[in-house]
Design a protein around this motif. Structure first.
Motif, PDB file in Angstrom:
ATOM      1  N   ASP A  80      46.560  37.524  24.071  1.00  0.00           N
ATOM      2  CA  ASP A  80      47.094  37.024  25.341  1.00  0.00           C
ATOM      3  C   ASP A  80      47.189  38.148  26.374  1.00  0.00           C
ATOM      4  OD1 ASP A  80      47.313  34.499  24.309  1.00  0.00           O
ATOM      5  OD2 ASP A  80      49.469  34.597  23.928  1.00  0.00           O
ATOM      6  N   THR A  81      47.607  39.317  25.933  1.00  0.00           N
ATOM      7  CA  THR A  81      47.702  40.455  26.851  1.00  0.00           C
ATOM      8  C   THR A  81      46.337  40.839  27.389  1.00  0.00           C
ATOM      9  OG1 THR A  81      49.648  41.286  25.664  1.00  0.00           O
ATOM     10  CG2 THR A  81      48.479  42.839  27.086  1.00  0.00           C
ATOM     11  N   MET A  82      45.338  40.842  26.503  1.00  0.00           N
ATOM     12  CA  MET A  82      43.984  41.153  26.948  1.00  0.00           C
ATOM     13  C   MET A  82      43.516  40.160  28.014  1.00  0.00           C
ATOM     14  SD  MET A  82      40.426  41.254  24.760  1.00  0.00           S
ATOM     15  CE  MET A  82      41.164  42.262  23.488  1.00  0.00           C
ATOM     16  N   TRP A  83      43.775  38.863  27.774  1.00  0.00           N
ATOM     17  CA  TRP A  83      43.353  37.833  28.721  1.00  0.00           C
ATOM     18  C   TRP A  83      44.068  37.996  30.064  1.00  0.00           C
ATOM     19  CZ3 TRP A  83      40.292  34.848  31.002  1.00  0.00           C
ATOM     20  CH2 TRP A  83      40.709  33.764  31.783  1.00  0.00           C
ATOM     21  N   VAL A  84      45.365  38.250  30.032  1.00  0.00           N
ATOM     22  CA  VAL A  84      46.124  38.416  31.265  1.00  0.00           C
ATOM     23  C   VAL A  84      45.622  39.619  32.053  1.00  0.00           C
ATOM     24  CG1 VAL A  84      48.415  39.005  32.193  1.00  0.00           C
ATOM     25  CG2 VAL A  84      48.184  37.245  30.447  1.00  0.00           C
ATOM     26  N   MET A  85      45.333  40.704  31.383  1.00  0.00           N
ATOM     27  CA  MET A  85      44.862  41.907  32.071  1.00  0.00           C
ATOM     28  C   MET A  85      43.469  41.709  32.658  1.00  0.00           C
ATOM     29  SD  MET A  85      47.376  43.934  31.993  1.00  0.00           S
ATOM     30  CE  MET A  85      46.604  45.434  32.602  1.00  0.00           C
ATOM     31  N   VAL A  86      42.585  41.056  31.916  1.00  0.00           N
ATOM     32  CA  VAL A  86      41.243  40.785  32.442  1.00  0.00           C
ATOM     33  C   VAL A  86      41.324  39.859  33.661  1.00  0.00           C
ATOM     34  CG1 VAL A  86      39.049  39.629  31.950  1.00  0.00           C
ATOM     35  CG2 VAL A  86      40.027  41.204  30.271  1.00  0.00           C
ATOM     36  N   ALA A  87      42.165  38.819  33.561  1.00  0.00           N
ATOM     37  CA  ALA A  87      42.338  37.905  34.686  1.00  0.00           C
ATOM     38  C   ALA A  87      42.902  38.642  35.901  1.00  0.00           C
ATOM     39  CB  ALA A  87      43.248  36.747  34.290  1.00  0.00           C
ATOM     40  N   ALA A  88      43.873  39.513  35.671  1.00  0.00           N
ATOM     41  CA  ALA A  88      44.451  40.285  36.771  1.00  0.00           C
ATOM     42  C   ALA A  88      43.411  41.189  37.421  1.00  0.00           C
ATOM     43  CB  ALA A  88      45.625  41.120  36.262  1.00  0.00           C
ATOM     44  N   MET A  89      42.534  41.757  36.612  1.00  0.00           N
ATOM     45  CA  MET A  89      41.479  42.604  37.172  1.00  0.00           C
ATOM     46  C   MET A  89      40.491  41.787  38.006  1.00  0.00           C
ATOM     47  SD  MET A  89      40.845  45.065  33.867  1.00  0.00           S
ATOM     48  CE  MET A  89      42.235  45.912  33.124  1.00  0.00           C
ATOM     49  N   LEU A  90      40.227  40.552  37.594  1.00  0.00           N
ATOM     50  CA  LEU A  90      39.385  39.673  38.406  1.00  0.00           C
ATOM     51  C   LEU A  90      40.054  39.385  39.746  1.00  0.00           C
ATOM     52  CD1 LEU A  90      38.039  37.084  35.798  1.00  0.00           C
ATOM     53  CD2 LEU A  90      36.670  38.697  37.138  1.00  0.00           C
ATOM     54  N   VAL A  91      41.352  39.136  39.724  1.00  0.00           N
ATOM     55  CA  VAL A  91      42.074  38.895  40.977  1.00  0.00           C
ATOM     56  C   VAL A  91      42.084  40.158  41.831  1.00  0.00           C
ATOM     57  CG1 VAL A  91      44.264  38.170  42.004  1.00  0.00           C
ATOM     58  CG2 VAL A  91      43.488  37.139  39.865  1.00  0.00           C
ATOM     59  N   PHE A 185      51.575  43.480  36.441  1.00  0.00           N
ATOM     60  CA  PHE A 185      50.242  43.729  36.995  1.00  0.00           C
ATOM     61  C   PHE A 185      49.590  42.432  37.452  1.00  0.00           C
ATOM     62  CE2 PHE A 185      45.623  44.686  36.450  1.00  0.00           C
ATOM     63  CZ  PHE A 185      45.530  45.605  37.481  1.00  0.00           C
ATOM     64  N   PHE A 186      49.761  41.378  36.682  1.00  0.00           N
ATOM     65  CA  PHE A 186      49.175  40.093  37.064  1.00  0.00           C
ATOM     66  C   PHE A 186      49.815  39.568  38.345  1.00  0.00           C
ATOM     67  CE2 PHE A 186      48.748  35.443  36.795  1.00  0.00           C
ATOM     68  CZ  PHE A 186      47.378  35.343  36.647  1.00  0.00           C
ATOM     69  N   GLN A 187      51.122  39.611  38.428  1.00  0.00           N
ATOM     70  CA  GLN A 187      51.804  39.118  39.618  1.00  0.00           C
ATOM     71  C   GLN A 187      51.545  40.010  40.833  1.00  0.00           C
ATOM     72  OE1 GLN A 187      53.133  36.221  39.842  1.00  0.00           O
ATOM     73  NE2 GLN A 187      53.019  35.718  37.662  1.00  0.00           N
ATOM     74  N   LEU A 188      51.356  41.290  40.608  1.00  0.00           N
ATOM     75  CA  LEU A 188      51.019  42.209  41.698  1.00  0.00           C
ATOM     76  C   LEU A 188      49.700  41.821  42.362  1.00  0.00           C
ATOM     77  CD1 LEU A 188      51.102  44.843  43.357  1.00  0.00           C
ATOM     78  CD2 LEU A 188      50.100  46.004  41.366  1.00  0.00           C
ATOM     79  N   ALA A 189      48.721  41.438  41.553  1.00  0.00           N
ATOM     80  CA  ALA A 189      47.420  41.047  42.120  1.00  0.00           C
ATOM     81  C   ALA A 189      47.569  39.857  43.056  1.00  0.00           C
ATOM     82  CB  ALA A 189      46.449  40.725  40.979  1.00  0.00           C
ATOM     83  N   PHE A 190      48.464  38.946  42.743  1.00  0.00           N
ATOM     84  CA  PHE A 190      48.719  37.800  43.611  1.00  0.00           C
ATOM     85  C   PHE A 190      49.404  38.229  44.901  1.00  0.00           C
ATOM     86  CE2 PHE A 190      47.351  35.628  40.037  1.00  0.00           C
ATOM     87  CZ  PHE A 190      47.387  34.254  40.182  1.00  0.00           C
ATOM     88  N   ALA A 191      50.385  39.109  44.791  1.00  0.00           N
ATOM     89  CA  ALA A 191      51.096  39.591  45.973  1.00  0.00           C
ATOM     90  C   ALA A 191      50.146  40.291  46.934  1.00  0.00           C
ATOM     91  CB  ALA A 191      52.226  40.531  45.549  1.00  0.00           C
ATOM     92  N   GLY A 192      49.232  41.089  46.399  1.00  0.00           N
ATOM     93  CA  GLY A 192      48.257  41.765  47.238  1.00  0.00           C
ATOM     94  C   GLY A 192      47.336  40.794  47.957  1.00  0.00           C
TER      95      GLY A 192
END
Length: 518
Positions: A80-91, A185-192
């Motif tokens: 799950d962590t890997m998926w969240v980080m990859v998704a965040a990097m896409l964002v 990190f995931f939520q940061l990508a959304f804020a940006g």
């Protein structure tokens, strides 16, 4: 029994031997004759290994069920962590898409300025969100704003523990079984993303320093405040307002801030004539803008499916609704522009695709696949008319950010109340969701969810509108938010940054002569 006939020559005579077929396998003389000493040594060694393994297989104890459960849990957390980080990097990579899109839609003389804003905005967002934004948005303690663990992620936290096992300051995210820094990190990508939406609407005339300050205020104060109401366990979430991946939380918030900024700044020099008609100010590189659109389209597969924050079968469903909305949005905008403008304007095609993506973001996990086609189609039609309508209001938006993100952010949020299938409804292979919006109006669910979506939309519009107006007017009164007329005509690349994006190339001199400030 069959016999093996052997003939052996001895002293000129032949002697015939008759042995059972299997007898040689038990004869040491046969092995001594046929095998070398090293091969002979391997036979007892192999027998010892086989016997030892057999004994170990019989004698081993049963596995400890507690250890197996812990290993399984650790594996799930890791995946799950890997998926969240990859998704965040896409964002995060969507920032490159915004860079390309906005730069291509703006004029050559402002390319460096647009690129600089889109690059620095994520740095400013990171700082603001780390210092206070994340805690204000997801910290517990109040229905209206986070008060626990506000600064520097300082709150107590035992992630990746979930639900009742979670103990910490950020209980609104206790459903996500990943470490705290992955959540951040995931939520940061959304804020940006919310902050960079503003960049396009105020392009080609805003002071660089004012944009930096506004980005800090938006991500550090305004965005977390309204985000707390929806994603942070605040009052709108308690009422039953739903926004899966941010049509309102991210896109409408950025869109309202962009609308206020563009209106307070005023239009670019030469954009409107005395009679109120507008002049086209085409972007300098539509190829780069198209590349930006494709990057954003790709990034949305982290934006929407990644919002599950775990590996589930719903990822495929969400990716499908996301992609289908983009496709129908692009086609609808193409056809609409063809009829309204007489030509299939590529800029409208680009914004139609983005409109479909924005529109489906709130509902992508709550709707059947066919509904995403309708949502995307309506978004694609709306964006064409929205661009024309906003232009008639003399609000100058060089890239169409308001039409894409605000108009379709609102539409996408309302669409949840129209098309949501309802909890515990099987869609495809399994139940689509157990916790989520009630059945939408068009699927027979009544007006309750639709009313909540409208209430939330109005509350966010009022709050972000007031806060953005305060920020913009404060900056205008203190630093001044607009560059000088001479600097604007010459281009912000030289005036604001002292450099050019295309040094040595033919420069765009449009607006340098015969223009008046309006």
């Amino acid at each position: 029994m069959s016999k093996l006939m052997l003939t052996k020559k001895s002293r000129g005579r032949h002697r015939q031997l008759s042995l059972p077929k299997a007898a040689k396998w038990f004869s040491p003389n046969w092995y001594a004759k046929m095998l070398s000493p090293s091969w002979q040594a391997c036979i007892p060694l192999a027998l010892v290994i086989v016997l030892a393994w057999g004994y170990a297989g019989v004698a081993q104890t049963a596995p400890n069920l507690t250890d197996v459960a812990k290993a399984t849990s650790d594996l799930k957390v890791g995946l799950d962590t890997m998926w969240v980080m990859v998704a965040a990097m896409l964002v995060f990579f969507m920032n490159a898409g915004f860079c390309m899109l906005e730069t291509g839609f703006c004029r050559q003389k402002n390319a460096v300025n647009v690129l600089a804003k889109n690059l620095i905005v994520f740095a400013m967002s990171t700082i603001a969100f780390w210092v206070a934004g994340f805690g204000l948005m997801f910290g517990g303690g109040s229905e209206f704003i986070g008060t626990d663990g506000v600064f520097f992620l300082s709150g107590v936290d035992n992630s990746p523990a979930t639900l009742d096992a979670y103990q910490g300051a950020y209980g609104s995210l206790n459903w996500a079984g990943v470490p705290l820094l992955a959540k951040f990190f995931f939520q940061l990508a959304f804020a940006g993303t919310a902050a960079t939406i503003v960049s396009g609407a105020v392009a080609e005339r805003i002071k660089f320093i004012d944009f930096l300050i506004f980005s800090l205020l938006l991500v550090g104060v305004a965005y977390p405040l309204t985000g707390h109401w929806i994603w942070g366990g605040g009052w709108l979430a308690d009422l039953g307002f739903w926004d899966f991946a941010g049509s309102t939380v991210v896109h409408a918030v950025g869109g309202w801030a962009a609308l206020l900024g563009a209106a307070i700044l005023g239009p670019r020099i030469g954009k409107y004539n005395e009679d109120g008609s507008s002049n086209a100010m085409p972007g300098h590189n539509i190829a780069i803008a198209t590349l930006g659109c494709l990057i954003l389209w790709l990034g949305w597969f982290g934006f929407n499916p990644g919002s599950t924050m775990s590996i589930t079968w719903q990822i495929g469903h969400i990716a499908m609704t996301t992609n289908l909305a983009a496709a129908f949005g692009g086609l609808a905008a193409t056809i609409t522009a063809w009829f309204v403008l007489g030509k299939p304007d590529l800029s409208m095609v680009i914004n139609g695709i983005l409109a479909g993506l924005v529109a489906v973001t709130a509902s992508c996990a709550f709707i059947p696949v066919w509904a995403s086609a309708i949502i995307g189609t309506i978004g694609g039609v709306m964006v064409v008319f929205a661009v024309l309508w906003i232009d008639r209001l003399k609000i100058d938006d060089p890239v169409g950010a308001i039409s894409v993100h605000l108009v379709n952010g609102v539409w996408g949020t309302i669409a949840v109340g129209l098309f949501a299938v309802g909890p515990n409804v099987k869609v495809g292979q399994d139940i689509l969701y157990t916790a989520g919006p009630s059945t939408g109006f068009l699927l027979g669910g009544g007006l309750n969810q639709l009313g909540l979506q409208l209430l939330g939309t109005a509350a966010i519009a009022l709050t972000i509108g007031i806060l953005s107006a305060i920020f913009w007017f404060a900056l205008k009164a203190t630093l001044g938010i607009r560059v000088s007329p001479e600097e604007e005509l010459k281009g912000l690349d030289i005036g604001e940054h002292g450099m050019e994006a295309y040094s040595g190339f033919l420069k765009d001199a449009g607006g340098m002569t015969g223009s008046t400030i309006r």
